[in-house]
Scaffold this motif. Sequence first.
Motif, mmCIF file in Angstrom:
data_model
loop_
_atom_site.group_PDB
_atom_site.id
_atom_site.type_symbol
_atom_site.label_atom_id
_atom_site.label_comp_id
_atom_site.label_asym_id
_atom_site.label_seq_id
_atom_site.Cartn_x
_atom_site.Cartn_y
_atom_site.Cartn_z
ATOM 1 N N THR A 143 0.946 -1.133 0.000
ATOM 2 C CA THR A 143 0.109 0.005 0.241
ATOM 3 C C THR A 143 0.863 1.452 -0.203
ATOM 4 O OG1 THR A 143 -0.160 0.288 2.471
ATOM 5 C CG2 THR A 143 -1.900 -1.240 1.204
ATOM 6 N N LEU A 144 0.430 2.582 0.054
ATOM 7 C CA LEU A 144 0.948 3.555 -0.309
ATOM 8 C C LEU A 144 1.515 3.821 1.027
ATOM 9 C CD1 LEU A 144 -1.282 6.095 -2.251
ATOM 10 C CD2 LEU A 144 0.660 4.729 -3.062
ATOM 11 N N SER A 145 0.859 3.515 1.956
ATOM 12 C CA SER A 145 1.226 3.660 3.729
ATOM 13 C C SER A 145 2.491 2.611 3.976
ATOM 14 C CB SER A 145 0.132 3.172 4.568
ATOM 15 O OG SER A 145 -1.018 3.992 4.398
ATOM 16 N N MET A 146 2.337 1.594 3.306
ATOM 17 C CA MET A 146 3.534 0.609 3.547
ATOM 18 C C MET A 146 4.889 1.269 2.887
ATOM 19 S SD MET A 146 1.758 -2.936 2.887
ATOM 20 C CE MET A 146 3.406 -3.920 3.051
ATOM 21 N N GLN A 147 4.625 1.855 1.601
ATOM 22 C CA GLN A 147 5.549 2.429 0.995
ATOM 23 C C GLN A 147 6.383 3.619 1.493
ATOM 24 O OE1 GLN A 147 5.204 2.774 -3.561
ATOM 25 N NE2 GLN A 147 3.169 1.633 -3.002
ATOM 26 N N VAL A 148 5.282 4.600 2.123
ATOM 27 C CA VAL A 148 5.755 5.542 2.955
ATOM 28 C C VAL A 148 6.344 5.311 4.067
ATOM 29 C CG1 VAL A 148 5.218 7.613 4.258
ATOM 30 C CG2 VAL A 148 4.035 7.257 2.024
ATOM 31 N N ASP A 184 -4.438 12.374 4.102
ATOM 32 C CA ASP A 184 -3.846 13.526 3.352
ATOM 33 C C ASP A 184 -2.446 13.465 3.526
ATOM 34 O OD1 ASP A 184 -6.067 13.840 1.884
ATOM 35 O OD2 ASP A 184 -6.761 15.826 3.013
ATOM 36 N N GLN A 185 -1.966 13.353 4.793
ATOM 37 C CA GLN A 185 -0.557 13.676 5.281
ATOM 38 C C GLN A 185 0.159 12.446 4.463
ATOM 39 O OE1 GLN A 185 -0.709 13.645 9.388
ATOM 40 N NE2 GLN A 185 -0.914 16.166 9.381
ATOM 41 N N ILE A 186 -0.250 11.141 4.696
ATOM 42 C CA ILE A 186 0.309 10.068 3.913
ATOM 43 C C ILE A 186 0.551 10.350 2.380
ATOM 44 C CG2 ILE A 186 0.165 7.472 3.556
ATOM 45 C CD1 ILE A 186 -1.056 7.309 6.356
ATOM 46 N N ALA A 189 3.238 12.766 1.655
ATOM 47 C CA ALA A 189 4.454 12.501 2.155
ATOM 48 C C ALA A 189 5.001 11.352 0.742
ATOM 49 C CB ALA A 189 4.564 11.671 3.373
ATOM 50 N N TYR A 190 4.059 10.601 0.343
ATOM 51 C CA TYR A 190 4.229 9.797 -0.579
ATOM 52 C C TYR A 190 4.773 10.469 -2.224
ATOM 53 C CZ TYR A 190 3.882 6.057 -4.311
ATOM 54 O OH TYR A 190 4.393 5.140 -5.467
#
Length: 730
Positions: A143-148, A184-186, A189-190
């Motif tokens: 996920t985008l969260s995992m990549q961030v 939105d912050q995640i 940051a991505y």
Amino acid sequence: MDSRLRGNDDDGWLRVIDLWRSWSWRAKAWAGAALLLFGAFTALWFVTLPPPLPGYAQTKAGWAPSEAWLYDRNGRLIDSARVNFSVRRLAWTPLESVTPVLPQTIIASEDRRFASHDGVDWWAMAGSLRDRLEGKRARGASTLSMQVAAFLAPQLAAPGSRGWRDKARQMRAAMDLEDDWSKDQILEAYLNLAGYRGEAQGIGASALSLFGKAPDALTKTDALLMAALLPNPRAGPQELGRRACLLASQNRTGQGCLPYMAAALDMLGPARRLALDPGLAPHLANRLLKTPGMKITTTLDMDIQRMAVTALSRQLQGLGSDRARDGAVLVVDNATGDVLAYVGGVGGSSTASAVDGANSYRQAGSTLKPFLYAQAIEKGYLTPASILDDSPVQLDTASGLYVPQNYDHDFKGPVSARTALAGSLNVPAVRTLVLAGVDSFRDRLWDTGYRGLTEDGQYYGFSLALGSAEVTLMEQAAAYRTLAKGGRWSPLRLRADDKKEVPRAIFSSQSAWIVSDMMSDADARAQSFGLDSALRLSFWSAVKTGTSKAMRDNWCIGFSDRYTVAVWVGNLEGDSMRAVSGTAGAAPVWRDLMLALHQGHPGRQPAQPSGIETRQVRFADGIEPPRREYFLAGTGQSVIGVAPRQSRRPRITSPVGGSVYALDPDIPIQRQRMAIQVAGAVEGFRLILDKKDLGPADARPQVLAGPGAHRLQLVDPAGKVVDSLLFTVR
């Protein structure tokens, strides 16, 4: 330990043992399994413990761009410079500064359930596991969260970190991130932390390097191509175009693949300039910008800077690279000392374009003469009407005879100091330096900001009058501004926060004003520069040109009541210019800028200070036409005469001692006679060449001297040798 306490512990263990013995084997099995499961879970918990992650505010505050930026006095961006060469990135880009189509496209491509999951897309994980079990190519479930999380803790995605433990740590880190950060912050940051292609990191640098656009100007096609890069930033145009086409079909974008193929080819073409600035002051940017992320507000004015760049570029193009390749320009506000334009070079045909011509030491040429005359006038050694002898002179120095020559290799005879300065005559300047003293003049130049003069006066010798020392254009502009400010010097300002220093008096206001008036006299310089040179403006201005030895440097520096403009033209590698005279190199740039700066507001002569008297002067023997002249109070004269011939020391003026002359085999030998010239009252004196009497000295005989060394003597009527010199013929 107290025996009673030890007894209690023993009783407790006995009861536990008794309880364990009372359990059935089935109960004991379940208890053991639970204990093993707890231990395994605890071990797994610690084994997959993710590293601590920074918060959103900490991440944003710790972001350091590789660039730094330069702004003009009105807050307009004029240039930037790359400071960090390990990565290429611009300032942190807020989510609201990104065109909405880009995050929408990336979410659709990389993480469809981004808005609903807690950091891990369990449905995607299950689908990936199913594909593996069925032998199919597994789909990505990151996920985008995992990549961030991996961006923030690089050890989570280090090379070789592809095992189940590494994946579990990354999943837990993503869930921790979701607990502390908003969606939105995640996403923001991505967009900033992802690398899209090459060394550019983040949406700001990538959008500029790939498309030449700011993130808020990206189109739908641009967004599809950037999303297509994420799985493989090194993809070629064919692969990139096909993937963008696939993403477009999934998003129901109604166009074929051909436009994406063409866009991919253009996108992966030559890199675009990684800055949204006009690149107007690269040399100043490299001089001032030292730390990543710096934002410096300068004293420059973008409009004047652009004007200076244009004027210098036009002149260098007109001269051609075979005549002069480089140049530099400074424009200074006289009132504040603010540098309004700083041009260290304009590239073009330059072979040293990275060198800052405005801050490089070059030989000064005749540009130091105004300060010499100002010092001599201030001390009372000269007035503007004083007569100086522009005739051959030889001076004994520690390194031998010094024989100055004029620019045109001609001598004008008796001239006034005004004419000598305005016409940039060399011999009168050297004679003036003899009066003022080399050490005293060197010290005065040091006080005027010429800090390249690190040796004492004797090191430079009499050639200091002709500008043998090396100076920078910045030092020149500050020194000439001193004359414009009535003899008061203060450092120039390049940054808006530079301290304003109290000016200190270097020259008297009277000598500074008189010398400025001499430099503004177009009629006085007409004999050397003509009546209609580039130095003549329609309003009041004072100006001086200079050309260094072997035509390596050409200067033109001058001022009005409001501005000082300093121009240098030459070759930064030090080779000589070709066919560039004193008014053909730097002067046209100076003229163009002065006219543009004063459009609608012509320059005016500064008010005459007290302590100056005005006289109508007449020159004996018609040396110069009558005129109005200015004097320090108490030194005025109405009639100016030349010392009578009888008062001068009899001497030989030509040939010059120590000279070497060459016979030309292509010229008839009888036409190569040498004229002997003398000065002073020489009636009854005779000339002797190699013990041979040449006749009366006032007859100015012509001789034919053969190859070899020769001694020429001037003998008085009593037979005493009053002057003697050696010269050589080859």
